[in-house]
Write a protein that holds these residues in place. Structure first.
Motif, PDB file in Angstrom:
ATOM      1  N   SER A  19     -14.041  28.135  -9.832  1.00  0.00           N
ATOM      2  CA  SER A  19     -13.515  26.977 -10.554  1.00  0.00           C
ATOM      3  C   SER A  19     -13.755  25.704  -9.756  1.00  0.00           C
ATOM      4  CB  SER A  19     -12.035  27.164 -10.863  1.00  0.00           C
ATOM      5  OG  SER A  19     -11.302  27.218  -9.677  1.00  0.00           O
ATOM      6  N   PHE A  20     -13.720  24.578 -10.477  1.00  0.00           N
ATOM      7  CA  PHE A  20     -13.847  23.268  -9.852  1.00  0.00           C
ATOM      8  C   PHE A  20     -12.876  22.328 -10.542  1.00  0.00           C
ATOM      9  CE2 PHE A  20     -17.091  23.662 -13.118  1.00  0.00           C
ATOM     10  CZ  PHE A  20     -16.979  22.495 -13.855  1.00  0.00           C
ATOM     11  N   ASP A  21     -12.632  21.165  -9.943  1.00  0.00           N
ATOM     12  CA  ASP A  21     -11.684  20.191 -10.485  1.00  0.00           C
ATOM     13  C   ASP A  21     -12.401  18.978 -11.049  1.00  0.00           C
ATOM     14  OD1 ASP A  21      -9.588  21.779  -9.681  1.00  0.00           O
ATOM     15  OD2 ASP A  21      -9.023  20.527  -7.972  1.00  0.00           O
ATOM     16  N   GLU A  22     -11.873  18.493 -12.177  1.00  0.00           N
ATOM     17  CA  GLU A  22     -12.298  17.223 -12.754  1.00  0.00           C
ATOM     18  C   GLU A  22     -11.064  16.319 -12.814  1.00  0.00           C
ATOM     19  OE1 GLU A  22     -15.878  18.708 -15.722  1.00  0.00           O
ATOM     20  OE2 GLU A  22     -13.915  18.291 -16.602  1.00  0.00           O
ATOM     21  N   THR A  23     -11.244  15.061 -12.443  1.00  0.00           N
ATOM     22  CA  THR A  23     -10.155  14.090 -12.439  1.00  0.00           C
ATOM     23  C   THR A  23     -10.453  12.992 -13.460  1.00  0.00           C
ATOM     24  OG1 THR A  23      -9.717  14.523 -10.106  1.00  0.00           O
ATOM     25  CG2 THR A  23      -8.857  12.458 -10.998  1.00  0.00           C
ATOM     26  N   ILE A  24      -9.447  12.641 -14.263  1.00  0.00           N
ATOM     27  CA  ILE A  24      -9.593  11.565 -15.239  1.00  0.00           C
ATOM     28  C   ILE A  24      -9.508  10.235 -14.478  1.00  0.00           C
ATOM     29  CG2 ILE A  24      -8.678  10.477 -17.335  1.00  0.00           C
ATOM     30  CD1 ILE A  24      -9.796  13.383 -17.712  1.00  0.00           C
ATOM     31  N   THR A  25     -10.611   9.457 -14.519  1.00  0.00           N
ATOM     32  CA  THR A  25     -10.699   8.212 -13.754  1.00  0.00           C
ATOM     33  C   THR A  25     -10.510   6.959 -14.608  1.00  0.00           C
ATOM     34  OG1 THR A  25     -13.110   8.271 -13.977  1.00  0.00           O
ATOM     35  CG2 THR A  25     -12.161   9.236 -11.971  1.00  0.00           C
ATOM     36  N   ARG A  26     -10.705   7.092 -15.924  1.00  0.00           N
ATOM     37  CA  ARG A  26     -10.418   5.997 -16.876  1.00  0.00           C
ATOM     38  C   ARG A  26      -9.865   6.638 -18.133  1.00  0.00           C
ATOM     39  NH1 ARG A  26     -15.475   2.418 -17.918  1.00  0.00           N
ATOM     40  NH2 ARG A  26     -13.954   1.186 -19.048  1.00  0.00           N
ATOM     41  N   PHE A  27      -8.873   5.980 -18.729  1.00  0.00           N
ATOM     42  CA  PHE A  27      -8.242   6.536 -19.914  1.00  0.00           C
ATOM     43  C   PHE A  27      -7.693   5.388 -20.741  1.00  0.00           C
ATOM     44  CE2 PHE A  27      -4.775   8.434 -22.344  1.00  0.00           C
ATOM     45  CZ  PHE A  27      -5.303   9.663 -22.737  1.00  0.00           C
ATOM     46  N   GLU A  28      -8.270   5.183 -21.921  1.00  0.00           N
ATOM     47  CA  GLU A  28      -7.791   4.173 -22.858  1.00  0.00           C
ATOM     48  C   GLU A  28      -7.513   4.892 -24.170  1.00  0.00           C
ATOM     49  OE1 GLU A  28     -10.694   1.008 -23.059  1.00  0.00           O
ATOM     50  OE2 GLU A  28     -10.967   1.097 -20.875  1.00  0.00           O
ATOM     51  N   GLU A  29      -6.252   4.980 -24.524  1.00  0.00           N
ATOM     52  CA  GLU A  29      -5.816   5.720 -25.717  1.00  0.00           C
ATOM     53  C   GLU A  29      -6.684   5.392 -26.924  1.00  0.00           C
ATOM     54  OE1 GLU A  29      -3.312   8.501 -27.525  1.00  0.00           O
ATOM     55  OE2 GLU A  29      -3.013   7.781 -25.477  1.00  0.00           O
ATOM     56  N   ASN A  30      -7.202   6.437 -27.559  1.00  0.00           N
ATOM     57  CA  ASN A  30      -8.017   6.347 -28.772  1.00  0.00           C
ATOM     58  C   ASN A  30      -9.325   5.579 -28.596  1.00  0.00           C
ATOM     59  OD1 ASN A  30      -6.098   7.836 -30.205  1.00  0.00           O
ATOM     60  ND2 ASN A  30      -4.955   5.992 -30.706  1.00  0.00           N
ATOM     61  N   ALA A  31      -9.760   5.382 -27.348  1.00  0.00           N
ATOM     62  CA  ALA A  31     -10.988   4.622 -27.125  1.00  0.00           C
ATOM     63  C   ALA A  31     -11.912   5.231 -26.073  1.00  0.00           C
ATOM     64  CB  ALA A  31     -10.652   3.184 -26.738  1.00  0.00           C
ATOM     65  N   LEU A  32     -11.366   5.688 -24.935  1.00  0.00           N
ATOM     66  CA  LEU A  32     -12.222   6.059 -23.819  1.00  0.00           C
ATOM     67  C   LEU A  32     -11.555   7.086 -22.908  1.00  0.00           C
ATOM     68  CD1 LEU A  32     -14.798   5.186 -21.993  1.00  0.00           C
ATOM     69  CD2 LEU A  32     -13.083   3.857 -20.751  1.00  0.00           C
ATOM     70  N   ILE A  33     -12.357   8.065 -22.487  1.00  0.00           N
ATOM     71  CA  ILE A  33     -11.956   8.998 -21.430  1.00  0.00           C
ATOM     72  C   ILE A  33     -13.140   9.089 -20.475  1.00  0.00           C
ATOM     73  CG2 ILE A  33     -11.304  11.367 -20.809  1.00  0.00           C
ATOM     74  CD1 ILE A  33     -10.426  11.695 -23.801  1.00  0.00           C
ATOM     75  N   GLU A  34     -12.879   8.910 -19.192  1.00  0.00           N
ATOM     76  CA  GLU A  34     -13.923   9.099 -18.194  1.00  0.00           C
ATOM     77  C   GLU A  34     -13.381  10.027 -17.125  1.00  0.00           C
ATOM     78  OE1 GLU A  34     -16.777   5.894 -16.790  1.00  0.00           O
ATOM     79  OE2 GLU A  34     -15.456   6.138 -15.041  1.00  0.00           O
ATOM     80  N   TYR A  35     -14.218  10.944 -16.664  1.00  0.00           N
ATOM     81  CA  TYR A  35     -13.799  11.896 -15.643  1.00  0.00           C
ATOM     82  C   TYR A  35     -14.936  12.132 -14.669  1.00  0.00           C
ATOM     83  CZ  TYR A  35     -16.564  15.230 -18.345  1.00  0.00           C
ATOM     84  OH  TYR A  35     -17.602  15.854 -18.997  1.00  0.00           O
ATOM     85  N   LYS A  36     -14.581  12.627 -13.494  1.00  0.00           N
ATOM     86  CA  LYS A  36     -15.611  13.036 -12.556  1.00  0.00           C
ATOM     87  C   LYS A  36     -15.172  14.295 -11.826  1.00  0.00           C
ATOM     88  CE  LYS A  36     -15.028  10.071  -8.618  1.00  0.00           C
ATOM     89  NZ  LYS A  36     -15.466   8.871  -7.938  1.00  0.00           N
TER      90      LYS A  36
END
Length: 147
Positions: free
Chosen positions: A63-80
């Motif tokens: 397994s590996f981990d992904e972290t949510i780095t940007r989050f704008e409700e109903n518009a954007l999700i960014e993870y790395k």
């Protein structure tokens, strides 16, 4: 090794709030794309929001981990990817837009493998699995893929 990019465009016959709710939920998103995802840390602004961490397990791989780095409700999700993967420089961005009552998802992933000559294979497998899962979800809502 050069960074590779995956681009997926998908339409859904549902409002953005409904689609965003499903795709921002770590466990549900994992089920849709055929991998095991489990939230291991809640985000500062909500369970699956900014700063949340999900553990991702794909088949026999560790397994590996992904972290949510940007989050704008109903518009954007960014993870790395932040731990434990043979992939480096991995950033995923999901952009949501609503037009005429339909949701349009623009999903890009940038990635590079730590193992020489494997980035293309990883890119192909990742793009195929995610595309299939999003298409299946879209079909449950009665819509089709965008070009």
């Amino acid at each position: 090794m050069a960074i590779q990019t995956i681009h997926i465009a998908q339409g859904f016959d549902a409002p953005v709030a409904e689609v965003f709710s499903v795709l921002s939920d770590h466990e549900r998103f994992g089920q849709l794309i055929g991998v095991t995802m489990k939230r291991t840390k809640e985000g500062a602004d909500g369970a699956n929001g900014l700063g949340s961490v999900r553990s991702v397990h794909i088949g026999p791989l560790p397994s590996f981990d992904e972290t949510i780095t940007r989050f704008e409700e109903n518009a954007l999700i960014e993870y790395k990817i932040t731990r434990g993967s043979p992939i480096k420089n991995h950033v995923g961005t999901l952009r949501f837009a609503e037009r005429d009552g339909r949701t349009h998802l623009d999903y890009t992933i940038e990635l590079e493998s730590k193992i020489p000559f494997t980035t293309g294979v990883i890119k192909t497998a990742l793009a195929s699995g995610i595309s299939k899962g999003l298409r299946r979800y879209s079909q449950t809502l009665g819509s089709a893929s965008l070009s």
